[in-house]
Enzyme design. Structure first.
Site, PDB file in Angstrom:
ATOM      1  N   CYS A 126       0.838  -1.198   0.000  1.00 10.09           N
ATOM      2  CA  CYS A 126       0.000   0.000   0.000  1.00 10.09           C
ATOM      3  C   CYS A 126       0.876   1.252   0.000  1.00 10.09           C
ATOM      4  CB  CYS A 126      -0.916   0.019   1.221  1.00 10.09           C
ATOM      5  SG  CYS A 126      -0.021   0.141   2.798  1.00 10.09           S
ATOM      6  N   CYS A 150       3.157   1.669   2.966  1.00  6.86           N
ATOM      7  CA  CYS A 150       4.418   0.933   2.859  1.00  6.86           C
ATOM      8  C   CYS A 150       5.441   1.751   2.073  1.00  6.86           C
ATOM      9  CB  CYS A 150       4.191  -0.403   2.167  1.00  6.86           C
ATOM     10  SG  CYS A 150       3.096  -1.537   3.054  1.00  6.86           S
ATOM     11  N   ASP A 162       5.707 -41.783 -17.828  1.00  5.54           N
ATOM     12  CA  ASP A 162       6.607 -42.720 -17.169  1.00  5.54           C
ATOM     13  C   ASP A 162       6.128 -42.836 -15.724  1.00  5.54           C
ATOM     14  OD1 ASP A 162       8.987 -44.251 -16.565  1.00  5.54           O
ATOM     15  OD2 ASP A 162       9.727 -42.433 -15.587  1.00  5.54           O
ATOM     16  N   ASP A 206      11.367 -38.691 -17.042  1.00  7.39           N
ATOM     17  CA  ASP A 206      12.457 -38.029 -16.325  1.00  7.39           C
ATOM     18  C   ASP A 206      13.802 -38.737 -16.418  1.00  7.39           C
ATOM     19  OD1 ASP A 206      11.772 -40.235 -14.592  1.00  7.39           O
ATOM     20  OD2 ASP A 206      12.925 -39.203 -13.034  1.00  7.39           O
ATOM     21  N   ASP A 262      14.093 -42.621 -20.697  1.00 13.86           N
ATOM     22  CA  ASP A 262      12.949 -41.949 -21.329  1.00 13.86           C
ATOM     23  C   ASP A 262      13.368 -41.024 -22.464  1.00 13.86           C
ATOM     24  OD1 ASP A 262      11.123 -43.063 -19.479  1.00 13.86           O
ATOM     25  OD2 ASP A 262      11.655 -41.528 -18.017  1.00 13.86           O
TER      26      ASP A 262
END
Length: 730
Positions: free
Chosen positions: A44, A47, A448, A628, A632
């Protein structure tokens, strides 16, 4: 960032991504330091006031300016003022703060290109208003010497202004002509010069008409469109720049003589750095001393802090929350994971896809077409008007301006950057520029299992089925092994409050398990075959005490957060979901049943996975592969589009098009929806550009558009496609 990327071809410079800001150090005053701090908790005007007053009261601080939108403060100070000191001040004021690297940010305060355009725009606007005021007198009936005086004053204001403000157009047009090619700044520059030259000729001949106001208005609106485009594109690209800015520029190095603040560039692998509580980790490394909690939300999207102690791997950009840590450097600066991630974002933003290529080809054809069309308009109206050069030139200039295909050039990159920014905030990093387009076409998803649908961390599932005596012996043996199942059992037993039995002569038998002596009997923990047990469907380790029957301890891989939601959402979107794993049939079948996946394959070798993905593709399916591991990689490459978690092996991440930054799989389904929306926005933008040209070109050719009206129409079309693209961010 120091990595350089080749310039991306575009329809015109207004349609190109603005260049990154130059390092501020080249232009900084050596007697002044410029510090930039992130303020994530400000919200705000109060601040803003508290931060600015608090910092301004510090000795050596010359000024402090808070940007609430970007949640950061820029501080001008004496060279001896440090970011650490200012962070301590803000901490006392109750605000969390982190240092940013100013050289990595291209917000307006540090963006040289943006400031340059804005300055030229302001000069053009000021001159335009003054010339229009002078034109009012001419339009009101001033004649002869009075009219000539106003025209000469207008020329004195307009010509230097055009020479300064229109430099971006002139410079880019000259560069294109010098390279013996055309770009869209060529007709723009020609139009401005024709309007100004025609007006100067009228003034020297004491003519009744001059168009300095139109030439200035044209320059002003073109610059306004370019600046607005620059800002909207900068907003869409902010994720990569903010990520790069969080590379901490300095670190606290531990030396033989104590602690020393050094530049990141001075660190070498093996150095030890101190990371204080509340500070951002400056390097990739391994903790050698200390315990704390680490906030990894920036890099992984995980909201809960993670425990960190000796041996824990930490990455640049993570935040140390509670205790001081000593970290041995494994990578710093350009080699850090944070920097590599920023590079991936930058590559994605500068990548091209099929639609972009189409837009570029259309623009290359369009540029010479614009000049020919303008020439034909000039000749046609010159003949039609009986030799009225002024009228023919006016219409030719309007045609040059109104047909600029900036909207066409913006149609794709604006959408791509907006969508990439949206997905980055959801924890998905787009590596390849064509990934969004391909993801929108997916109808089949192949997962996987281990490390993808699961976290690759086994958990003991049947501890409650065994008496305490057996658990104590199992814990004593498991604690002597580094095997994942042994580690999982030991961890679960300790959490359950089990204390290890007094087992002696504990030693590991490589490839089989752990053996020891308890109560005068040989005890073993390990593989079923070694203990004389019959393997079952479940992942298990076995315990045997003396000559007693083997005891089974079962394990299940913990499901990755969001896996169930992702599979359910993908199926709801009408996509077929497959599970392919190299694991045994039992665990794979159990996982498929748990997630409701009907199509699954167990015991698949890497070649089997790739062959299955290719077979689906040959059958006409558009396959998304999510994996991963090294096994793969071939399948990831064979798929129509591929995703890997950030925890995947390097080979898998390189092969994939998209990186999942966090542990949660749920954003995967949202990414598919966003990709479809992005494709729809691209088509909408092409439609907007096509409709604009269908209407604008005939209007200009028929003589109903002045150069000023043409400039307004062109800018409006460019802004409209940018705003349409930014709808993806909401």
């Amino acid at each position: 960032m120091t990595a350089a990327f080749p310039p991306r071809p575009a329809a015109c410079p207004a349609c190109a991504v603005a260049p990154a800001a130059e390092a501020l150090g080249k232009a900084d005053d050596p007697t002044e330091a410029r510090l930039l701090l992130s303020l994530p908790t400000i919200h705000c005007a109060g601040c803003i006031s508290a931060v600015e007053r608090g910092l301004a009261a510090e000795p050596g601080v010359r000024s402090a300016r808070v940007n609430l939108t970007l949640k950061r403060v820029s501080v001008e100070a004496e060279p001896d003022v440090t970011a650490a000191g200012l962070i301590a001040v803000l901490d006392r004021l109750g605000y969390e703060a982190h240092e940013l690297d100013p050289g990595m940010l291209s917000a307006t305060a540090t963006d040289k290109a943006g400031r340059d355009i804005l300055m030229r725009l302001a000069v053009a606007g000021f001159a335009m208003m003054n010339v229009m005021l002078l034109s009012v007198a001419v339009w009101s009936g001033a004649a002869d010497a009075t009219r000539d005086l106003f025209h000469w004053v207008s020329a004195a204001i307009a010509l230097p202004t055009i020479a300064f403000s229109a430099q971006p157009f002139f410079r880019n047009a000259w560069g294109a002509l010098a390279a013996k090619r055309l770009n869209m700044d060529v007709p723009i520059s020609l139009a401005i010069l024709l309007a100004a030259g025609m007006s100067l000729y009228e003034v020297t001949q004491s003519g009744a008409h001059a168009y300095f106001d139109a030439a200035l208005s044209l320059t002003f609106f073109l610059l306004a469109g370019r600046y607005l485009d620059h800002r909207t594109r900068a907003v869409a690209r902010s994720a990569a720049e903010e990520l790069a800015a969080l590379e901490v520029p300095r670190a606290l190095k531990i030396t033989d003589t104590g602690e020393q603040t050094v530049s990141i560039a001075e660190l070498a692998v093996g150095d030890i750095v101190r990371v204080k509580p509340g500070a951002r980790v400056p390097v990739d490394g391994v903790i050698t001393d200390g315990q704390s909690e680490i906030d990894r939300s920036l890099l992984t999207g995980e909201s809960l802090p993670a425990f960190a102690g000796a041996g824990t791997v930490v990455c640049a950009g993570e935040v140390n929350l509670t205790g001081p840590l000593s970290v041995r450097v494994t990578a710093a600066g350009e080699d850090s994971s944070l920097h590599r991630m920023a590079d991936l974002v930058a590559m994605a933003e500068s990548a091209r896809n099929r639609y972009t290529s189409l837009a570029d080809r259309a623009a290359r054809i369009y540029a010479p077409g614009v000049h020919l069309l303008s020439l034909f308009a000039f000749i046609g109206w010159l003949v039609q008007s009986g030799g009225d050069v002024r009228l023919a030139l006016n219409i030719a200039v309007a045609v040059l301006i109104i047909t600029c295909p900036c909207a066409l050039g913006l149609a794709v990159p604006a959408v791509t950057t907006a969508a990439s920014g949206r997905l980055f905030k959801r924890g998905l990093l787009i590596k390849d520029g064509t990934a969004l387009e391909r993801l929108a076409e997916v109808d089949t998803v192949v997962f996987d299992k281990t490390g993808t649908l699961t976290l690759g961390a086994p958990e003991a599932t049947n501890l409650g089925d065994h008496p305490r005596r057996e658990l104590e012996v199992a814990l004593a043996l498991a604690a002597g092994s580094a095997h994942p199942l042994a580690a999982a059992l030991a961890d679960a037993a300790r959490r359950a409050g089990i204390q290890p039995a007094r087992v002696t002569d504990v030693h590991e038998v490589p490839g089989y398990g752990v053996e020891g002596t308890w109560a005068g009997e040989t005890v073993r923990f390990g593989r079923a075959g070694w203990l004389g047990a019959e393997p079952g469907r479940n992942t298990a380790a076995w315990l045997r005490i003396g000559a007693a029957a083997p005891i089974e301890f079962t394990f299940a891989d913990s499901l990755r957060p969001g896996a169930e939601e992702a599979v359910r959402a993908l199926r709801a979107q009408g996509k077929a979901v497959h599970l392919i794993s190299g694991d045994a049939e039992g665990p794979v079948a159990d996982m498929a049943a748990r997630l409701g996946i009907e199509n699954w394959l167990a015991g698949a070798l890497p070649a089997d996975k790739a062959a299955r993905v290719r077979a689906l593709g040959d059958a006409g399916h558009r396959v998304l592969m999510v994996g991963d591991g090294l096994n793969d990689t071939a399948a990831l490459t064979a798929a129509h589009v591929s995703v890997s978690p950030a925890t995947a092996l390097d080979a898998a991440r390189v092969a994939s098009d998209i990186v999942l930054l966090g542990a949660d799989l749920a954003p995967l389904a949202e990414a598919a929806v966003t990709a479809k929306k992005a494709t729809r926005r691209i088509k909408e933008n092409f439609t907007i550009a096509a409709l604009y040209n269908m209407i604008a070109v005939p209007v200009a050719l028929l003589g109903f558009a002045t150069p000023l009206a043409a400039a307004l129409a062109m800018s409006a079309s460019s802004i409209s496609v940018s705003l349409n693209a930014l709808r993806l961010r909401s």
